[in-house]
Design an enzyme around this catalytic site. Structure first.
Site, PDB file in Angstrom:
ATOM      1  N   LYS A 180      -8.275  -7.511  -3.695  1.00  0.00           N
ATOM      2  CA  LYS A 180      -7.489  -8.495  -4.439  1.00  0.00           C
ATOM      3  C   LYS A 180      -6.022  -8.346  -4.054  1.00  0.00           C
ATOM      4  O   LYS A 180      -5.355  -7.388  -4.434  1.00  0.00           O
ATOM      5  CB  LYS A 180      -7.626  -8.287  -5.950  1.00  0.00           C
ATOM      6  CG  LYS A 180      -6.862  -9.355  -6.762  1.00  0.00           C
ATOM      7  CD  LYS A 180      -6.105  -8.732  -7.910  1.00  0.00           C
ATOM      8  CE  LYS A 180      -5.116  -9.670  -8.563  1.00  0.00           C
ATOM      9  NZ  LYS A 180      -4.077 -10.203  -7.677  1.00  0.00           N
ATOM     10  N   GLU A 255      -0.948   4.645  -6.562  1.00  0.00           N
ATOM     11  CA  GLU A 255       0.407   4.854  -6.049  1.00  0.00           C
ATOM     12  C   GLU A 255       1.310   3.885  -6.803  1.00  0.00           C
ATOM     13  O   GLU A 255       1.101   2.668  -6.754  1.00  0.00           O
ATOM     14  CB  GLU A 255       0.476   4.614  -4.546  1.00  0.00           C
ATOM     15  CG  GLU A 255      -0.253   5.671  -3.730  1.00  0.00           C
ATOM     16  CD  GLU A 255       0.255   7.084  -3.956  1.00  0.00           C
ATOM     17  OE1 GLU A 255       1.421   7.250  -4.361  1.00  0.00           O
ATOM     18  OE2 GLU A 255      -0.535   8.024  -3.767  1.00  0.00           O
ATOM     19  N   CYS A 289       8.680   0.876  -2.906  1.00  0.00           N
ATOM     20  CA  CYS A 289       8.515   1.958  -3.880  1.00  0.00           C
ATOM     21  C   CYS A 289       9.281   3.200  -3.458  1.00  0.00           C
ATOM     22  O   CYS A 289       9.627   4.036  -4.296  1.00  0.00           O
ATOM     23  CB  CYS A 289       7.038   2.277  -4.081  1.00  0.00           C
ATOM     24  SG  CYS A 289       6.157   2.721  -2.579  1.00  0.00           S
ATOM     25  N   GLU A 388      12.857   2.230 -12.662  1.00  0.00           N
ATOM     26  CA  GLU A 388      12.759   1.594 -11.348  1.00  0.00           C
ATOM     27  C   GLU A 388      13.206   0.138 -11.454  1.00  0.00           C
ATOM     28  O   GLU A 388      12.707  -0.623 -12.283  1.00  0.00           O
ATOM     29  CB  GLU A 388      11.320   1.657 -10.838  1.00  0.00           C
ATOM     30  CG  GLU A 388      11.159   1.092  -9.444  1.00  0.00           C
ATOM     31  CD  GLU A 388       9.738   1.196  -8.934  1.00  0.00           C
ATOM     32  OE1 GLU A 388       9.556   1.573  -7.759  1.00  0.00           O
ATOM     33  OE2 GLU A 388       8.801   0.917  -9.714  1.00  0.00           O
TER      34      GLU A 388
END
Length: 486
Positions: A180, A255, A289, A388
């Site tokens: 996906k 992750e 990331c 973040e």
């Protein structure tokens, strides 16, 4: 590069066929640099579509795992050749759909080619060991077996590389796949997956189901026949993946986020450090990331580093990534843009000093652009020092010693990547020992890891497994111990 976009309805890929969804609905994908331009359309799938894909993958698994690793590698190598022949086309699509500059998009697609070729070679490597038995009449050894159907859920920031570094090892080790992609880059990822179809993979071995995470992702996470889940994305969604996997005993790999520091020691090559800080923090509009977010500078060189940094940031050209000379493209979507702007506003409200940027640039109102942004006087406890942002925002933090710098670097819930600039071997060794991150780099930017090396984070950045390289084998297989008595 060409500028014309061919608008196409990208269908799901299930059991070797391009098919419409049960819902018969599609969504348009727009260019974030020019929101009036449609890149293509993709399917909005239902749970029933996922069920069909999982069924096809499960049915195909028996034959696929019986192939030799060498034969599975031949399929991957052919897919790599096809992907390589379409690098410019796919990179152009990525630039138009995600906003990444064309050179970056081309480099990412080339990395996908290299990943496929690397794992094609893994098909000829050892999958076990002979272990001495205490019984002189016995043979004992280990081998590795595939998990079965693996569900892969990928993000929008690397729509070619991340699907490749999950799909390629899953397949080479004998699993079948239901993928996906992120909605924001569904057209790009589906176009990449066309290469597998053209390579002649057996029906059902690889399946692609597009749509909303709340529907498609949720069903993949909770489907009883999906034996492994590998996910890259937000911490919030990662927790849902883990909960769903644990509830039914599936293997999972996560992750997730990062708040990655770069430390500038007082003996650093400042020009090199400035270059790495800008590249690590602002390339891809900070949408990595592993992007540099916190810049921790020893006080002795703080003012000089800041001056050099601002001088270079001012030179950066923001604009459409398809235009030559553009250094930084748009945010991927309107929601992502306003998320970045909201963090910038929070930084101001908390008392951080805005040195550069902080707003949408003039003349680019038809895209989701934000200026490269630099703050100073950032306290580590501020929101912009902890959370973040996933945008082109750098937070300068002053440290009076390296010991303080290490403490500040570790003072977040994340532990993905970290970097230091120094010429002192003692500083380097102390940094490697002290830093709480899965990826540690010296005199290099925080972003980036070579495909043959393990990749993953510590703390809340990861489920503590590792992707890429031979480490991928640990997740995508189970060890079987065999004891044979004469």
């Amino acid at each position: 590069m060409a500028t014309e976009t061919i608008v196409k309805d990208y269908l799901n890929y299930v059991d070797g066929e391009w098919v419409s969804t049960e819902t018969n609905k599609a969504e348009k994908s727009y260019n974030p640099a020019n929101t009036s331009e449609i890149v293509g359309t993709y399917q909005l799938s239902s749970e029933e579509d996922v069920d069909k894909a999982v069924y096809a993958a499960k049915r195909a698994g028996k034959g696929w795992k019986k192939l030799t690793g060498a034969k599975r590698g031949e399929y991957l190598y052919q897919a790599a050749n096809i992907l390589e022949s379409r690098i410019d086309e796919i990179a152009e699509t990525m630039t138009k759909e995600m906003g990444k500059t064309f050179p970056e998009a081309k480099g990412e697609t080339a990395r996908g080619v290299a990943i496929l070729r690397y794992y094609a070679g893994e098909g000829l490597r050892s999958v076990g060991d002979v272990i001495p038995s205490t019984d002189p009449d016995a043979l004992m050894y280990t081998t590795r077996v595939p998990l079965g159907v693996v569900g892969i859920i990928t993000p929008w920031n690397f729509p070619a590389a991340i699907p490749m570094w999950k799909t390629a090892p899953a397949l080479i080790y004998g699993n079948t796949v239901v993928l996906k992609p992120a909605q924001e880059t569904a057209v790009t990822t589906t176009k990449v997956m066309e290469c597998f179809h053209e390579a002649g993979f057996p029906k059902g071995v690889l399946n692609v189901v597009n749509g909303r995470g709340s529907v498609v992702g949720h069903r993949i996470i909770n489907h009883p026949d999906v034996k492994g889940l590998t996910f890259t994305g937000s911490n919030e969604t990662g927790k849902l993946v883990a909960e769903g996997a644990v509830a039914r005993g599936a293997k999972f790999q996560l992750e997730m986020g990062g708040k990655n520091p770069v430390i500038i020691a007082n003996d650093a090559n400042l020009d090199l450090a400035v270059e790495g800080t800008i590249s690590g923090g602002l390339r891809s509009t900070g949408q990595k990331c592993t992007a540099t977010s916190r810049v921790i500078v020893q006080s002795e060189v703080y003012d000089e580093f800041k001056e050099k940094l601002l001088e270079e940031v001012e030179k950066l050209k923001v604009g459409d990534g398809s235009k030559e000379g553009t250094w930084m493209g748009p945010s991927v979507s309107e929601s992502q843009l306003y998320n970045v702007l909201s963090y910038i506003q929070k930084g101001k409200e908390e008392g951080a000093k805005l040195l550069f940027g902080g707003k949408r640039p003039d003349g680019l109102e038809n895209g989701y652009f934000v200026e490269p942004t630099v703050f100073e006087d950032v306290d580590s406890r501020m929101i912009i020092g902890q959370e973040e942002i996933f945008g082109p925002v750098l937070a300068l933090i002053k440290a009076d010693s390296l010991e303080e710098a290490f403490k500040l670097a570790n003072d977040v819930k994340f532990g993905l990547s970290a970097s230091i600039y120094t010429e002192n071997i003692s500083n380097i060794l102390d940094f490697v020992d002290e830093i709480e991150a899965g990826l540690v780099r010296v005199n290099a930017e925080t972003a980036g890891v070579e495909l043959q090396a393990p990749f993953g984070g510590m703390k809340e950045s990861s489920s503590h497994s590792r992707e890429q390289g031979q480490a991928a084998k640990e997740f995508f297989t189970s060890t079987k111990t065999v004891f044979i008595k004469r």
